[in-house]
Motif scaffolding. Structure first.
Motif, PDB file in Angstrom:
ATOM      1  N   THR A  63       0.832  -1.211   0.000  1.00 59.99           N
ATOM      2  CA  THR A  63       0.000   0.000   0.000  1.00 59.99           C
ATOM      3  C   THR A  63       0.860   1.253   0.000  1.00 59.99           C
ATOM      4  OG1 THR A  63      -1.724  -1.186   1.209  1.00 59.99           O
ATOM      5  CG2 THR A  63      -1.843   1.216   1.193  1.00 59.99           C
ATOM      6  N   ASP A  64       1.919   1.229   0.843  1.00 60.23           N
ATOM      7  CA  ASP A  64       2.824   2.390   0.874  1.00 60.23           C
ATOM      8  C   ASP A  64       3.491   2.595  -0.475  1.00 60.23           C
ATOM      9  OD1 ASP A  64       2.163   2.763   3.510  1.00 60.23           O
ATOM     10  OD2 ASP A  64       3.917   1.705   4.300  1.00 60.23           O
ATOM     11  N   GLU A  65       3.933   1.486  -1.104  1.00 62.71           N
ATOM     12  CA  GLU A  65       4.584   1.596  -2.419  1.00 62.71           C
ATOM     13  C   GLU A  65       3.606   2.094  -3.472  1.00 62.71           C
ATOM     14  OE1 GLU A  65       7.657   1.320  -5.246  1.00 62.71           O
ATOM     15  OE2 GLU A  65       7.644   1.273  -3.052  1.00 62.71           O
ATOM     16  N   MET A  66       2.372   1.568  -3.397  1.00 62.97           N
ATOM     17  CA  MET A  66       1.348   2.020  -4.340  1.00 62.97           C
ATOM     18  C   MET A  66       1.036   3.493  -4.147  1.00 62.97           C
ATOM     19  SD  MET A  66      -1.246  -1.249  -4.387  1.00 62.97           S
ATOM     20  CE  MET A  66      -2.407  -0.430  -5.472  1.00 62.97           C
ATOM     21  N   LEU A  67       0.943   3.904  -2.892  1.00 61.81           N
ATOM     22  CA  LEU A  67       0.681   5.320  -2.615  1.00 61.81           C
ATOM     23  C   LEU A  67       1.829   6.191  -3.098  1.00 61.81           C
ATOM     24  CD1 LEU A  67      -0.873   5.108   0.969  1.00 61.81           C
ATOM     25  CD2 LEU A  67      -2.067   5.634  -1.163  1.00 61.81           C
ATOM     26  N   ARG A  68       3.083   5.696  -2.842  1.00 61.04           N
ATOM     27  CA  ARG A  68       4.250   6.465  -3.292  1.00 61.04           C
ATOM     28  C   ARG A  68       4.256   6.595  -4.813  1.00 61.04           C
ATOM     29  NH1 ARG A  68       9.112   5.775  -5.268  1.00 61.04           N
ATOM     30  NH2 ARG A  68       8.839   3.507  -5.406  1.00 61.04           N
ATOM     31  N   ARG A  69       4.006   5.467  -5.484  1.00 59.00           N
ATOM     32  CA  ARG A  69       3.990   5.515  -6.954  1.00 59.00           C
ATOM     33  C   ARG A  69       2.817   6.338  -7.457  1.00 59.00           C
ATOM     34  NH1 ARG A  69       5.956  -0.326  -9.375  1.00 59.00           N
ATOM     35  NH2 ARG A  69       7.942  -0.425  -8.230  1.00 59.00           N
ATOM     36  N   SER A  70       1.698   6.234  -6.754  1.00 58.54           N
ATOM     37  CA  SER A  70       0.545   7.047  -7.143  1.00 58.54           C
ATOM     38  C   SER A  70       0.859   8.522  -7.017  1.00 58.54           C
ATOM     39  CB  SER A  70      -0.667   6.675  -6.290  1.00 58.54           C
ATOM     40  OG  SER A  70      -1.776   7.499  -6.600  1.00 58.54           O
ATOM     41  N   GLU A  76       3.851   9.812  -7.122  1.00 61.91           N
ATOM     42  CA  GLU A  76       4.842  10.140  -8.150  1.00 61.91           C
ATOM     43  C   GLU A  76       4.173  10.319  -9.502  1.00 61.91           C
ATOM     44  OE1 GLU A  76       8.965   8.269 -10.082  1.00 61.91           O
ATOM     45  OE2 GLU A  76       7.964   7.287  -8.390  1.00 61.91           O
ATOM     46  N   ILE A  77       3.244   9.408  -9.822  1.00 60.35           N
ATOM     47  CA  ILE A  77       2.510   9.529 -11.088  1.00 60.35           C
ATOM     48  C   ILE A  77       1.698  10.814 -11.107  1.00 60.35           C
ATOM     49  CG2 ILE A  77       0.644   8.523 -12.463  1.00 60.35           C
ATOM     50  CD1 ILE A  77       1.649   5.761 -11.561  1.00 60.35           C
ATOM     51  N   LYS A  78       1.095  11.130  -9.972  1.00 58.80           N
ATOM     52  CA  LYS A  78       0.317  12.363  -9.886  1.00 58.80           C
ATOM     53  C   LYS A  78       1.191  13.583 -10.090  1.00 58.80           C
ATOM     54  CE  LYS A  78      -3.031  14.759  -6.937  1.00 58.80           C
ATOM     55  NZ  LYS A  78      -3.728  14.723  -5.636  1.00 58.80           N
ATOM     56  N   ARG A  79       2.399  13.565  -9.445  1.00 51.76           N
ATOM     57  CA  ARG A  79       3.317  14.694  -9.620  1.00 51.76           C
ATOM     58  C   ARG A  79       3.759  14.810 -11.073  1.00 51.76           C
ATOM     59  NH1 ARG A  79       5.440  12.767  -4.695  1.00 51.76           N
ATOM     60  NH2 ARG A  79       7.099  11.691  -5.815  1.00 51.76           N
TER      61      ARG A  79
END
Length: 267
Positions: free
Chosen positions: A85-92, A94-97
């Motif tokens: 979940t943390d990795e998904m949130l981080r990637r999410s 990053e993708i958002k940025r």
């Protein structure tokens, strides 16, 4: 009768003997057996109870171990899910940025491109409007009335005009007066009489911007001179003789034409 009596006697005797023998067996042996049997049963029951307790204890241990394994697996799964979940949130994030950065860059590029296109279009429209509003300026004059160039700095007047767009050239004075300022091109074509000289100059506001000379001892000769020059609105351009004498003379006939022309190239 005797045989039958004998048989009956034997049977009765056997039954009596059996009862006698049974009566002679110690009465305590039965109780001892039962006591022994009871003792065995008690010991067996104790063993069974012990085995049941051991089985229950083993079952409790197994259940506890399974619970520990289940809790460990649950914790591991929770940690794994938390990490995922943390990795998904981080990637999410990053993708958002990246999406926001791309959107910002796209908007800036689109704005700049739109502004550049708008400015270029406005500039082209202004240029087109200027061209549409600017009248064409061009003239072409010929036929020199006075061919003899015996007067110092004599202005050569071309008295006939083939066209005079913008009415800048005056056939009576020989002057071209620029209606608007801009970049002009002027061309002078003159022919000299046989065994006569022609020294010609193209003049802007009294300053020669092009010079030419022409001579042949036996034939009529022609030559051309020109210039591209920037002229301010109201300034004058003309053609003159730069050297005057009795042997200076132009020639024109059905085969030769003296001309003076000019055109506005750009403002």
């Amino acid at each position: 009768m005797t045989f039958i009596t004998l048989v009956a006697f034997l049977v009765i005797f056997g039954m009596y003997s059996f009862h006698v023998l049974e009566a002679k067996e110690p009465l305590c042996s039965k109780f001892a057996y039962e006591e022994q049997l009871l003792e065995k049963m008690i010991r067996t029951e104790i063993k069974v109870e012990t085995m049941v307790n051991e089985i229950k204890k083993t079952e409790d241990n197994v259940i506890s171990t399974l619970g520990d394994i289940k809790q460990t697996v649950t914790d591991m799964f929770a940690d794994m899910m938390g990490n995922i979940t943390d990795e998904m949130l981080r990637r999410s994030d990053e993708i958002k940025r990246r999406e926001e950065s791309f959107t910002k860059l796209f908007e800036e590029t689109r704005t700049n491109l739109t502004s550049d296109m708008k400015a270029k279009r406005e500039e082209e429209l202004i240029q087109l409007q200027g061209k549409l509003e600017r009248p064409p300026i061009a003239f072409h004059a010929h036929h020199v009335a006075d061919l003899v160039l015996d007067t110092s700095d004599e202005i050569i007047i071309f008295t006939k005009s083939l066209f005079n767009e913008g009415t800048g050239y005056d056939t009576s004075t020989g002057f071209f007066t620029a209606p608007v300022g801009g970049l002009y091109q002027f061309v002078v074509h003159t022919c000299a009489y046989a065994n006569k000289y022609a020294f010609i100059g193209l003049v802007l506001e009294g300053e020669a911007i092009a010079l030419d000379s022409n001579y042949d001892g036996n034939y009529y000769t022609c030559s051309t001179v020109g210039a591209i020059v920037r002229v301010r609105s109201g300034e004058k351009v003309w053609v003159k003789s730069t050297s005057s004498a009795s042997n200076r003379q132009l020639q024109q006939d059905s085969l030769r034409m003296n001309t003076f022309s000019g055109v506005l190239i750009n403002k």
